[in-house]
Design a protein around this motif. Structure first.
Motif, mmCIF file in Angstrom:
data_model
loop_
_atom_site.group_PDB
_atom_site.id
_atom_site.type_symbol
_atom_site.label_atom_id
_atom_site.label_comp_id
_atom_site.label_asym_id
_atom_site.label_seq_id
_atom_site.Cartn_x
_atom_site.Cartn_y
_atom_site.Cartn_z
ATOM 1 N N SER A 1 54.812 52.271 34.969
ATOM 2 C CA SER A 1 54.038 52.300 36.001
ATOM 3 C C SER A 1 54.292 53.011 36.817
ATOM 4 O O SER A 1 53.627 53.632 38.508
ATOM 5 N N VAL B 1 53.158 46.593 40.741
ATOM 6 C CA VAL B 1 51.852 47.092 40.772
ATOM 7 C C VAL B 1 50.757 46.926 41.238
ATOM 8 O O VAL B 1 49.823 47.155 42.122
ATOM 9 N N LEU C 1 50.821 47.403 44.454
ATOM 10 C CA LEU C 1 50.046 48.782 44.722
ATOM 11 C C LEU C 1 48.870 48.815 44.607
ATOM 12 O O LEU C 1 48.089 49.855 45.873
ATOM 13 N N ALA C 2 48.506 47.906 43.862
ATOM 14 C CA ALA C 2 46.677 48.289 43.799
ATOM 15 C C ALA C 2 46.124 47.306 44.528
ATOM 16 O O ALA C 2 44.779 47.927 45.031
ATOM 17 N N ASP D 1 52.728 57.264 32.071
ATOM 18 C CA ASP D 1 52.048 56.084 33.013
ATOM 19 C C ASP D 1 52.399 56.080 34.313
ATOM 20 O O ASP D 1 50.972 55.919 34.999
ATOM 21 N N PHE D 2 53.133 57.055 34.692
ATOM 22 C CA PHE D 2 53.161 56.062 36.250
ATOM 23 C C PHE D 2 53.154 58.015 37.126
ATOM 24 O O PHE D 2 51.704 57.857 38.420
ATOM 25 N N PHE E 1 49.148 56.522 36.965
ATOM 26 C CA PHE E 1 48.697 55.403 38.125
ATOM 27 C C PHE E 1 49.070 55.645 39.658
ATOM 28 O O PHE E 1 48.415 55.388 40.184
ATOM 29 N N ARG F 1 45.616 55.494 42.277
ATOM 30 C CA ARG F 1 45.916 54.918 43.269
ATOM 31 C C ARG F 1 45.246 55.944 44.928
ATOM 32 O O ARG F 1 45.972 56.442 45.847
#
Lengths: 326, 325
Positions: free
Chosen positions: A101, A163, A166-167, B219-220, B223, B227
Motif C-alpha cells: 500500500s 497506512v 496516512l488514513a 495497491d500504492f 491507496f 488519500r
C-alpha cells in the motif's frame, strides 16, 4: 445523524454478456464512534460498497441507483474533482496489504506530508509536526527517526500503522478499513484492532470494517452487516448476530466456525457455493443452499424485516408476516 | 558503497579486456592487410619488409600484448590504409558520431517518455491508438529504409534538408568540431538523428507505457488515490518514478546501441563519424582501426552501464539499504 448513510445502493457492471448487478438495494448506516463490521464471502460485494463510498469503483462498474450521504451531504454522484477533496480528508481508507500500500520510493514522512499538504493549508514544518504526531498516535516508536525511513525498513505491522496514520492525516469522520488485518500475524492483528477501536472511541470516527474474519468482527465491531451475493442478508448488533443469528445464511456461517474444545468429526459447512453474478437464482439468492426454502423463496425477493428477539433484521421469508411462507 | 563502485569498475575492466581480446583475435582472421596496402608492382621483399615494420611477423600473443599496452596509453597503432595514427583518426571522427548520438538520444528520451506517459495514462484516447500503431512502424522498419525514405521525401522531393554530410562545422578548443553551432549543421543533423532515434523512441515509448499500465494497477497507486492526492502528484510523482528502474536499464542499453547502430545511419547519410570510418576499415582489413573502434564502443557501453548501476541507487532506496548492510 449518521456519519454515513447508504440507502438502496445498486452497483452494476455492464459487460459484453449483459449487465451484472454486483450490489443490489443495499442500505446501511454508521454512527460516529461506531464500528460496523461488514462480512461476506469473496465477491459478495463488501469491498465494492466501500469503494463506492469513496467514489473509486473500477470502471465499468458504477452506481446505478440509491444514495450515499456523508454527514447529511449527498456524495453519490459528485464530480471527481469534488470527490478527490473528500477522499483522504473526510474519508480515510485502509487497504488489506500494508506491504504493497505504500510507495516504495518515498519516505513515509514524505507520503504523510504530501497527503496532509494536499488537503490542508499548512506550512511544510507544520505538516511535518502533524505527521510526527500521527506516527505517535498510531504507536510507532521513535517517530522523529522513523520519519525519514522508507517503507521497506518497517515490519508488516508497523507498515499497517503507517497506512492507518496516512488514513488519519486529516482527521476523517469515516474510515473504511478493507480487510485491514488479513495480511498480518495474529498477534499484530490484535494490535491493529485495538488501535482501530481506540480511534473510534476517542476520536468518534465511524468505521466500516470489511472482513471475512468473524474473529476480527467479534473483537472489534459494534454492529454487523452480513452480505450475500450483493444483497444485505442480516444486520444487527455484534452479539445478536453471533449468539442468535436469524438468517439461514448467517446461521450456517456461525455454525461453520470451529469452537475450541469442541470435538468434531467434520466441520459443518453450507452446501454449495455463492452463485455467480450472472447466474443468480430468482427470488432469494440463498434459496438453492437453504434447507428451509419454500416456493416463495424461489419466486420473490424477501425484504429486510425484524427477525428474532434480539433486535436484528434479516432478509428472509421465514420472518414475513401472514402466510406467504407456508 | 565505495566497495560496490570499485567492484563494478573492476568488472568493467574485465569486460574491456575480454572485448579487446576478442576483437583483436577476430580481426587477425579477416584477411591479409598487406595485400590491400601495396600496389601491384611491390616486390615480395618490400612486402615482407612492410610486414616486419608493422610487427605482423610477431606471434599473435606478442601482438596482442603490444596492442593492450599501447591502448592503455591511448595509442591504437597506425591505420594500415591511411598510414596515420588511429587515435588521431578516431578523435577526428568521434565528435560527429557523439553529436549525432546525443541529438538522437534526446529525441528518443523526450518523445519516448512523453508518448509513453500519454499512451499509458490515456489508454483509450484516439491519439494513443494512433501513436501505438505508428510506433509499430518504428520497431519493424529497418533503419536504412527509414533513412532512405526520409532522404527521398525531405531532400529529393522537397529539397528542404541536405541528404548527406554534416554541414558547416566549427572547430572548438581541444580538437572538437561541432556542427551544432551553424544553421547548416543543424539542418544536416535532423534527418540522420531522426532516423537513428526512431527505433529507440518507439522502444522507450512502449516500455514506459507498459510499465505505467502495470504501476497504475498497484495497491500504492490505489491507496494514493484513496488519500485524495492530486492526479498530477500520482501520475508524475508516484507512478512515473516507479517506472524508472526498467526505463533506465533499457535507455542505458539503447544509448549504447545508438553508438553501435550509428554505423548504418552514418553510411546512409555519409555522416563523417566513427561508423563510416569503421565500415571503410572493414573493407580494407584495417585491423588497428577496427580493433580500436570495437574497444571504444565497448568502452562506451561499459561506462553507460556503470552510470545506470549508479542511477539505480539514486532512484531505489531498497537497493541503497541493501548495499549498506
Amino acid at each position: 445523524m449518521a456519519v454515513v448513510d447508504i440507502s438502496n445502493l445498486c452497483i452494476e457492471f455492464p459487460t459484453r454478456r449483459g449487465v451484472l448487478s454486483a450490489v443490489e438495494n443495499l442500505s446501511l448506516s454508521i454512527e460516529a464512534g461506531e464500528i460496523l463490521g461488514v462480512v461476506g464471502e469473496s465477491g459478495a460485494g463488501k469491498s465494492l460498497t466501500g469503494n463506492a463510498i469513496v467514489g473509486l469503483l473500477e470502471p465499468p462498474g458504477h452506481v446505478t441507483a440509491g444514495t450515499i450521504f456523508l454527514n447529511g451531504r449527498d456524495i453519490t454522484h459528485l464530480r471527481e474533482s469534488e470527490m478527490r477533496k473528500i477522499r483522504g480528508a473526510q474519508i480515510g481508507v485502509i487497504f488489506q496489504d500494508p506491504l504493497t500500500s505504500l510507495d516504495p520510493l518515498y519516505t513515509i514522512g514524505r507520503q504523510l506530508t504530501q497527503t496532509i499538504l494536499t488537503h490542508q493549508d499548512m506550512t511544510r514544518a507544520e505538516a511535518k509536526k502533524r505527521a510526527i504526531d500521527l506516527l505517535i498516535e498510531v504507536g510507532i516508536p521513535a517517530p522523529e527517526k522513523r520519519f525519514d525511513a522508507y517503507p521497506h525498513e518497517f515490519s508488516g505491522g508497523m507498515r499497517q500503522r503507517v497506512v492507518i496514520a496516512l488514513a488519519l492525516c486529516c482527521e476523517p469522520c469515516l474510515i473504511i478499513a478493507d480487510e485491514p488485518t488479513t495480511a498480518l500475524d495474529v498477534s499484530v492483528q490484535a494490535q491493529i484492532i485495538t488501535l482501530l477501536k481506540r480511534l473510534a472511541r476517542e476520536k468518534g470516527v465511524a468505521t466500516m470494517l470489511v472482513t471475512h474474519d468473524m474473529g476480527v468482527i467479534a473483537e472489534a465491531a459494534d454492529r454487523v452487516a452480513v452480505i450475500y451475493s450483493g444483497r444485505l442478508a442480516e444486520i444487527g448488533t455484534v452479539r445478536s448476530i453471533i449468539d442468535n443469528p436469524q438468517h439461514p445464511y448467517t446461521k450456517g456461517l456461525m455454525d461453520s466456525i470451529p469452537q475450541i474444545g469442541q470435538n468434531l468429526k467434520s466441520l459443518p459447512n453450507i452446501v454449495g457455493s455463492m452463485p455467480r453474478l450472472d447466474d443468480r437464482p430468482s427470488g432469494c439468492a440463498f434459496n438453492p443452499r437453504c434447507s428451509k426454502s419454500k416456493d416463495i423463496c424461489r419466486r420473490e425477493l424477501p425484504n429486510m424485516i425484524a427477525a428474532g428477539d434480539t433486535g436484528q433484521s434479516a432478509a428472509c421469508w421465514i420472518y414475513a408476516e401472514g402466510d406467504e411462507y407456508a | 558503497m565505495v566497495n560496490f563502485i570499485l567492484n563494478r569498475i573492476l568488472q568493467s575492466a574485465i569486460v574491456m579486456f575480454v572485448v579487446a581480446l576478442i576483437s583483436f583475435f577476430l580481426f587477425n582472421f579477416v584477411g591479409d592487410p598487406i595485400s590491400n596496402m601495396v600496389g601491384q608492382e611491390t616486390t615480395v621483399h618490400d612486402m615482407n619488409a612492410l610486414r616486419e615494420r608493422l610487427g605482423l611477423n610477431d606471434s599473435v600473443i606478442v601482438q596482442f600484448g603490444r596492442f593492450i599496452l599501447d591502448a592503455l596509453n591511448g595509442n591504437f597503432g597506425i591505420s594500415y590504409r591511411l598510414q596515420r595514427p588511429v587515435d588521431e583518426l578516431i578523435s577526428e571522427r568521434m565528435p560527429a558520431t557523439l553529436e549525432l548520438v546525443f541529438v538522437s538520444a534526446v529525441i528518443a528520451m523526450v518523445l519516448g517518455v512523453a508518448g509513453g506517459l500519454f499512451t499509458g495514462l490515456k489508454r483509450d484516447h484516439w491519439l494513443s491508438k494512433i501513436i501505438l500503431t505508428s510506433s509499430l512502424v518504428g520497431v519493424s522498419l529497418p533503419t536504412f529504409i527509414i533513412g532512405i525514405l526520409l532522404i527521398y521525401i525531405f531532400a529529393v522531393k522537397f529539397n528542404w534538408l541536405p541528404s548527406f554530410g554534416r554541414g558547416e562545422v566549427v572547430d572548438l578548443k581541444g580538437g572538437w568540431s561541432t556542427g551544432l553551432l551553424t544553421v547548416s549543421g543543424w539542418k544536416a543533423i535532423i534527418l540522420p538523428s531522426i532516423t537513428l532515434a526512431l527505433y529507440q523512441t518507439t522502444l522507450i515509448l512502449r516500455i514506459i507505457r507498459s510499465e505505467m499500465l502495470e504501476v497504475m494497477r498497484t495497491d500504492f497507486i490505489k491507496f494514493a488515490r484513496a488519500r485524495g492526492l492530486k492526479s498530477r502528484d500520482i501520475n508524475y510523482g508516484h507512478a512515473l518514478k516507479n517506472t524508472l528502474i526498467p526505463v533506465i536499464t533499457v535507455a542505458g542499453l539503447q544509448i549504447g546501441s545508438l553508438i553501435a547502430f550509428s554505423i548504418i545511419t552514418e553510411t546512409v547519410f555519409q555522416w563523417p563519424g566513427m561508423g563510416s570510418l569503421f565500415i571503410q576499415a572493414v573493407q580494407f582489413a584495417d585491423v588497428p582501426v577496427m580493433s580500436a573502434y570495437l574497444v571504444l564502443v565497448a568502452f562506451f557501453f561499459v561506462i553507460i552501464n556503470l552510470i545506470v548501476d549508479l542511477l539505480y541507487f539514486v532512484v531505489d532506496p531498497r537497493l541503497r539499504s541493501e548495499i549498506k548492510n
